[in-house]
Write a protein that holds these residues in place. Structure first.
Motif, PDB file in Angstrom:
ATOM      1  N   TYR A  32      19.343 -21.131 -24.419  1.00 31.60           N
ATOM      2  CA  TYR A  32      19.457 -20.966 -22.968  1.00 31.60           C
ATOM      3  C   TYR A  32      19.612 -22.324 -22.297  1.00 31.60           C
ATOM      4  CZ  TYR A  32      18.055 -16.065 -23.365  1.00 31.60           C
ATOM      5  OH  TYR A  32      18.001 -14.731 -23.663  1.00 31.60           O
ATOM      6  N   ILE A  33      20.606 -22.427 -21.440  1.00 30.06           N
ATOM      7  CA  ILE A  33      20.843 -23.650 -20.656  1.00 30.06           C
ATOM      8  C   ILE A  33      20.442 -23.350 -19.214  1.00 30.06           C
ATOM      9  CG2 ILE A  33      22.580 -25.316 -19.896  1.00 30.06           C
ATOM     10  CD1 ILE A  33      24.201 -24.229 -22.437  1.00 30.06           C
ATOM     11  N   LEU A  34      19.526 -24.143 -18.669  1.00 27.95           N
ATOM     12  CA  LEU A  34      18.955 -23.846 -17.361  1.00 27.95           C
ATOM     13  C   LEU A  34      19.604 -24.672 -16.261  1.00 27.95           C
ATOM     14  CD1 LEU A  34      15.120 -23.571 -18.122  1.00 27.95           C
ATOM     15  CD2 LEU A  34      16.942 -21.890 -18.467  1.00 27.95           C
ATOM     16  N   ASP A  35      19.935 -23.998 -15.174  1.00 26.76           N
ATOM     17  CA  ASP A  35      20.398 -24.678 -13.971  1.00 26.76           C
ATOM     18  C   ASP A  35      19.185 -25.164 -13.177  1.00 26.76           C
ATOM     19  OD1 ASP A  35      21.982 -25.621 -11.932  1.00 26.76           O
ATOM     20  OD2 ASP A  35      22.396 -23.653 -11.064  1.00 26.76           O
ATOM     21  N   THR A  36      19.404 -26.079 -12.249  1.00 28.49           N
ATOM     22  CA  THR A  36      18.312 -26.651 -11.460  1.00 28.49           C
ATOM     23  C   THR A  36      17.573 -25.594 -10.661  1.00 28.49           C
ATOM     24  OG1 THR A  36      19.731 -28.603 -11.223  1.00 28.49           O
ATOM     25  CG2 THR A  36      17.756 -28.520  -9.851  1.00 28.49           C
ATOM     26  N   ASN A  37      18.313 -24.656 -10.081  1.00 33.20           N
ATOM     27  CA  ASN A  37      17.656 -23.668  -9.217  1.00 33.20           C
ATOM     28  C   ASN A  37      16.675 -22.783  -9.968  1.00 33.20           C
ATOM     29  OD1 ASN A  37      19.404 -21.493 -10.294  1.00 33.20           O
ATOM     30  ND2 ASN A  37      21.002 -22.521  -9.107  1.00 33.20           N
ATOM     31  N   ILE A  38      16.816 -22.667 -11.271  1.00 36.64           N
ATOM     32  CA  ILE A  38      15.858 -21.883 -12.060  1.00 36.64           C
ATOM     33  C   ILE A  38      14.497 -22.570 -12.049  1.00 36.64           C
ATOM     34  CG2 ILE A  38      15.328 -20.942 -14.332  1.00 36.64           C
ATOM     35  CD1 ILE A  38      17.734 -19.657 -12.935  1.00 36.64           C
ATOM     36  N   LEU A  39      14.484 -23.887 -12.213  1.00 34.03           N
ATOM     37  CA  LEU A  39      13.224 -24.641 -12.246  1.00 34.03           C
ATOM     38  C   LEU A  39      12.630 -24.814 -10.857  1.00 34.03           C
ATOM     39  CD1 LEU A  39      14.273 -27.302 -14.895  1.00 34.03           C
ATOM     40  CD2 LEU A  39      12.818 -25.302 -15.238  1.00 34.03           C
ATOM     41  N   LEU A  40      13.427 -24.658  -9.814  1.00 32.95           N
ATOM     42  CA  LEU A  40      12.890 -24.659  -8.455  1.00 32.95           C
ATOM     43  C   LEU A  40      12.335 -23.280  -8.101  1.00 32.95           C
ATOM     44  CD1 LEU A  40      15.646 -26.715  -6.587  1.00 32.95           C
ATOM     45  CD2 LEU A  40      13.460 -27.524  -7.475  1.00 32.95           C
ATOM     46  N   MET A  58      20.961 -33.332 -18.460  1.00 31.88           N
ATOM     47  CA  MET A  58      20.493 -34.511 -17.738  1.00 31.88           C
ATOM     48  C   MET A  58      20.788 -34.396 -16.246  1.00 31.88           C
ATOM     49  SD  MET A  58      18.900 -37.333 -18.530  1.00 31.88           S
ATOM     50  CE  MET A  58      19.320 -37.722 -20.237  1.00 31.88           C
ATOM     51  N   THR A  59      21.874 -33.731 -15.893  1.00 33.02           N
ATOM     52  CA  THR A  59      22.210 -33.531 -14.473  1.00 33.02           C
ATOM     53  C   THR A  59      21.108 -32.765 -13.744  1.00 33.02           C
ATOM     54  OG1 THR A  59      24.581 -33.577 -14.907  1.00 33.02           O
ATOM     55  CG2 THR A  59      23.874 -32.480 -12.891  1.00 33.02           C
ATOM     56  N   VAL A  60      20.489 -31.804 -14.420  1.00 31.22           N
ATOM     57  CA  VAL A  60      19.386 -31.050 -13.831  1.00 31.22           C
ATOM     58  C   VAL A  60      18.206 -31.971 -13.546  1.00 31.22           C
ATOM     59  CG1 VAL A  60      17.674 -29.242 -14.278  1.00 31.22           C
ATOM     60  CG2 VAL A  60      20.086 -28.855 -14.841  1.00 31.22           C
ATOM     61  N   LEU A  61      17.898 -32.863 -14.482  1.00 31.71           N
ATOM     62  CA  LEU A  61      16.808 -33.821 -14.262  1.00 31.71           C
ATOM     63  C   LEU A  61      17.125 -34.740 -13.088  1.00 31.71           C
ATOM     64  CD1 LEU A  61      15.773 -34.863 -17.899  1.00 31.71           C
ATOM     65  CD2 LEU A  61      14.721 -33.165 -16.407  1.00 31.71           C
ATOM     66  N   GLU A  62      18.392 -35.116 -12.959  1.00 36.04           N
ATOM     67  CA  GLU A  62      18.794 -35.960 -11.823  1.00 36.04           C
ATOM     68  C   GLU A  62      18.581 -35.224 -10.497  1.00 36.04           C
ATOM     69  OE1 GLU A  62      22.838 -37.302 -12.332  1.00 36.04           O
ATOM     70  OE2 GLU A  62      22.107 -39.289 -12.854  1.00 36.04           O
ATOM     71  N   GLU A  63      18.951 -33.942 -10.462  1.00 36.21           N
ATOM     72  CA  GLU A  63      18.774 -33.163  -9.229  1.00 36.21           C
ATOM     73  C   GLU A  63      17.289 -32.976  -8.916  1.00 36.21           C
ATOM     74  OE1 GLU A  63      22.522 -30.401  -8.330  1.00 36.21           O
ATOM     75  OE2 GLU A  63      21.224 -29.592  -9.888  1.00 36.21           O
ATOM     76  N   LEU A  64      16.483 -32.720  -9.929  1.00 35.29           N
ATOM     77  CA  LEU A  64      15.034 -32.589  -9.719  1.00 35.29           C
ATOM     78  C   LEU A  64      14.450 -33.896  -9.199  1.00 35.29           C
ATOM     79  CD1 LEU A  64      13.906 -30.570 -12.889  1.00 35.29           C
ATOM     80  CD2 LEU A  64      14.092 -29.721 -10.549  1.00 35.29           C
ATOM     81  N   ASP A  65      14.947 -35.012  -9.719  1.00 33.63           N
ATOM     82  CA  ASP A  65      14.449 -36.310  -9.288  1.00 33.63           C
ATOM     83  C   ASP A  65      14.766 -36.562  -7.819  1.00 33.63           C
ATOM     84  OD1 ASP A  65      13.313 -38.977  -9.846  1.00 33.63           O
ATOM     85  OD2 ASP A  65      15.353 -39.684  -9.494  1.00 33.63           O
ATOM     86  N   TYR A  66      15.949 -36.137  -7.386  1.00 40.21           N
ATOM     87  CA  TYR A  66      16.331 -36.305  -5.979  1.00 40.21           C
ATOM     88  C   TYR A  66      15.489 -35.398  -5.083  1.00 40.21           C
ATOM     89  CZ  TYR A  66      19.070 -35.784  -1.700  1.00 40.21           C
ATOM     90  OH  TYR A  66      19.442 -35.712  -0.396  1.00 40.21           O
ATOM     91  N   ILE A  67      15.276 -34.154  -5.528  1.00 38.09           N
ATOM     92  CA  ILE A  67      14.576 -33.170  -4.698  1.00 38.09           C
ATOM     93  C   ILE A  67      13.084 -33.488  -4.595  1.00 38.09           C
ATOM     94  CG2 ILE A  67      13.896 -30.729  -4.576  1.00 38.09           C
ATOM     95  CD1 ILE A  67      16.667 -30.091  -5.806  1.00 38.09           C
ATOM     96  N   LYS A  68      12.479 -34.016  -5.666  1.00 41.11           N
ATOM     97  CA  LYS A  68      11.024 -34.216  -5.672  1.00 41.11           C
ATOM     98  C   LYS A  68      10.542 -35.166  -4.579  1.00 41.11           C
ATOM     99  CE  LYS A  68      10.799 -38.003  -9.070  1.00 41.11           C
ATOM    100  NZ  LYS A  68      10.395 -39.065  -8.142  1.00 41.11           N
ATOM    101  N   ASP A  69      11.414 -36.073  -4.136  1.00 38.42           N
ATOM    102  CA  ASP A  69      11.044 -37.025  -3.090  1.00 38.42           C
ATOM    103  C   ASP A  69      11.579 -36.634  -1.720  1.00 38.42           C
ATOM    104  OD1 ASP A  69       9.703 -38.733  -4.886  1.00 38.42           O
ATOM    105  OD2 ASP A  69      11.592 -39.643  -5.500  1.00 38.42           O
ATOM    106  N   SER A  70      12.187 -35.457  -1.642  1.00 35.37           N
ATOM    107  CA  SER A  70      12.764 -35.028  -0.363  1.00 35.37           C
ATOM    108  C   SER A  70      11.707 -34.309   0.468  1.00 35.37           C
ATOM    109  CB  SER A  70      13.951 -34.090  -0.617  1.00 35.37           C
ATOM    110  OG  SER A  70      13.492 -32.849  -1.134  1.00 35.37           O
ATOM    111  N   LYS A  71      12.100 -33.913   1.668  1.00 31.45           N
ATOM    112  CA  LYS A  71      11.199 -33.170   2.553  1.00 31.45           C
ATOM    113  C   LYS A  71      11.418 -31.671   2.450  1.00 31.45           C
ATOM    114  CE  LYS A  71      10.800 -36.895   5.962  1.00 31.45           C
ATOM    115  NZ  LYS A  71      11.016 -37.283   7.383  1.00 31.45           N
ATOM    116  N   LYS A  72      12.189 -31.253   1.461  1.00 32.39           N
ATOM    117  CA  LYS A  72      12.458 -29.832   1.311  1.00 32.39           C
ATOM    118  C   LYS A  72      11.214 -29.111   0.814  1.00 32.39           C
ATOM    119  CE  LYS A  72      17.392 -30.421   0.390  1.00 32.39           C
ATOM    120  NZ  LYS A  72      18.507 -30.169  -0.533  1.00 32.39           N
ATOM    121  N   ASP A  73      11.128 -27.812   1.133  1.00 34.61           N
ATOM    122  CA  ASP A  73       9.935 -27.051   0.753  1.00 34.61           C
ATOM    123  C   ASP A  73       9.844 -26.802  -0.743  1.00 34.61           C
ATOM    124  OD1 ASP A  73      12.065 -25.381   0.736  1.00 34.61           O
ATOM    125  OD2 ASP A  73      11.125 -23.730   1.809  1.00 34.61           O
TER     126      ASP A  73
END
Length: 485
Positions: A32-40, A58-73
């Motif tokens: 199974y290959i997971l997209d970022t939205n699955i882990l969110l 690795m792209t998913v990890l990059e997106e998670l890294d960007y989101i973790k410091d954002s103000k998104k819920d």
């Protein structure tokens, strides 16, 4: 367990020249290959695939890294997912992270994962191996899926994403298996969702062959054969077509049900803060809302069915008239709230006011006949200690002896709702309301909404009750629109 997988789980496999060398022999399991939205959506989703292997590009990890410091819920969900993966992979060598690290031992029971988790370095994929050459993140992840599908054939490789358009793009590009994340989906169709009541054809007593009745104070309890309703659950209401009987399931034994006789007319005559139910659905909901032994009430139904009005009326009745709770906390989830609330003027309550206009509208309806409606509203808001809170600020709190009204909860995931429910301390009642036909989230549907999830998960909990209000009572215009548009 296959020999190659056992070696991998013990960390003794030699580093391979390619990321997929170890897992190529495991054709009896899926990859199974997971997209970022699955882990969110579910931060620990990578642990939900049992004996199958999971790849995180690795792209998913990059997106998670960007989101973790954002103000998104969803920033917190990104951080939780990153920490969980780091806990598993922190002792692994770079080669082992590419080959896959066993998840054996991370959980217990039949659903515990025994497969592996690996990171795919898609950022260095040669151009001649890429179907999509544009640098969009979705395209990178699809390229990974297509590459592994080709490389590991005939093993089944599955791309998992909640993005409908990404699923279409992947299938169009040649991806054989593309799925939504359904581990937390408890019903296949919204029509199978528990309504909170069962309506018998004809008379209820015609269905009952034997009954034992006894009285406790003013209450009459009937013990009936469980075969009358084999799938009954605690706090499920029972009504019939004759409008003569109304009851609620109090307890369930091996062969019998204990049903509290509520009386149809008595149920319809209940009042809260000056309002009375307009139909039997509202009457059943009002009964549970006013019951101090029910800690969680879930109200679903179309716009105009009275969810917010009933919740607020019951809350005011219990806080001001009966002094059963100290305050009313009103909150809701709005997709853009995390980024826009900071730019609104005033205190947190004032910032939240635009998002919670449904509450103030309902409060105005309850006091429309007062001589000074606005004065009455201000007095009641102060008297009932009504607080408007952002759902983002609910984390970390312990709410005691309060009524919490969670509006528009259809836009929350199961993990987000769990976060809010676990904030409720001693003596707190939570009322969740939502319309599953009005989901604003890009990655949720009626069957994957957290609201649907808790309806099914809590239906056998003695401290909860759920209701589907199917009648639009706002106006004949709203009723016609709900049916015809």
């Amino acid at each position: 367990m296959p020999e190659s997988k056992q070696a991998k789980s013990e960390g003794t496999s030699a580093p391979s020249e390619r990321p997929d060398a170890t897992i190529v022999n495991l054709s009896n399991t899926k990859l199974y290959i997971l997209d970022t939205n699955i882990l969110l959506h579910e931060p620990l989703a990578f642990m939900s695939f049992k004996e199958n292997d999971v790849v995180v590009p690795m792209t998913v990890l990059e997106e998670l890294d960007y989101i973790k410091d954002s103000k998104k819920d969803v920033a917190r969900d990104a951080r939780v997912s990153i920490r969980a993966m780091e806990d598993l992979l922190h002792d692994a060598t770079p080669e082992q992270m590419l080959d896959g690290v066993s998840m054996h031992g991370l959980g217990a029971g039949e659903t515990a994962p025994t497969g592996s988790l690996s990171i795919f370095a898609d950022l260095t994929m040669p151009v001649n191996q890429q179907v999509f050459t544009s640098n969009e993140n979705d395209n990178r992840i699809i390229n990974v899926a297509l590459h592994l599908q080709k490389k590991l054939a005939p093993r089944q490789v599955v791309l998992v994403t909640k993005d409908i358009n990404m699923r279409l793009k992947a299938k169009g590009a040649g991806m054989g298996l593309v799925e939504d994340y359904r581990t937390d989906q408890l019903v296949t169709d919204i029509k199978y969702l528990s309504k909170g009541y069962h309506q018998f054809e004809g008379s209820f007593w015609e269905q009952v062959t034997s009954v034992e009745s006894f009285t406790e104070g003013r209450d009459t309890i009937h013990t009936i054969d469980k075969r009358v309703l084999p799938e009954a659950y605690i706090n499920e209401f029972l009504i019939d077509d004759t409008k003569q009987f109304a009851g609620i399931v109090e307890s369930i034994n091996n062969d019998t049900l204990e049903v509290l006789d509520l009386g149809y007319e008595r149920l319809m005559s209940r009042r809260a803060w000056g309002i009375s139910p307009k139909n039997i659905g509202q009457a059943m909901a009002l009964h549970a809302l006013l019951d101090p032994h029910i800690d969680l009430c879930v109200l679903t139904g179309p716009a105009g069915s009275g969810k917010t009005l009933l919740a607020l009326a019951a809350a005011l009745e219990m806080v001001i008239e009966k002094n059963m709770y100290d305050k009313i906390i009103v909150t809701r989830s709005t997709p853009e709230i995390a980024e826009s609330i900071g730019f609104l003027p005033g205190t947190e309550e004032e910032k939240m006011a635009p998002w919670l206009a449904a509450i103030t509208d309902s409060l105005e309806v309850l006091h429309k006949n007062d001589e000074n409606t606005k004065g009455s509203m201000s007095y009641i808001m102060e008297k009932a200690n009504i607080q408007f809170k952002s759902v983002n600020f609910m984390r970390g709190r312990s709410i005691q002896n309060a009524i919490v009204i969670l509006d528009e909860s259809q836009n929350l995931t199961a993990s987000q709702l769990k976060t809010i429910i676990t904030r409720c301390g001693e003596g707190t009642k939570l009322i969740c309301g939502g319309n599953l036909a009005q989901i604003d989230s890009n990655y949720l549907s009626a069957v994957t909404s957290g609201l649907t999830y808790i309806v099914e998960k809590f239906k056998n909990f003695s401290g909860s009750a759920t209701f589907n209000l199917d009648g639009v009572v706002r106006s004949r215009l709203a009723e016609f629109a709900e049916k015809e548009l």
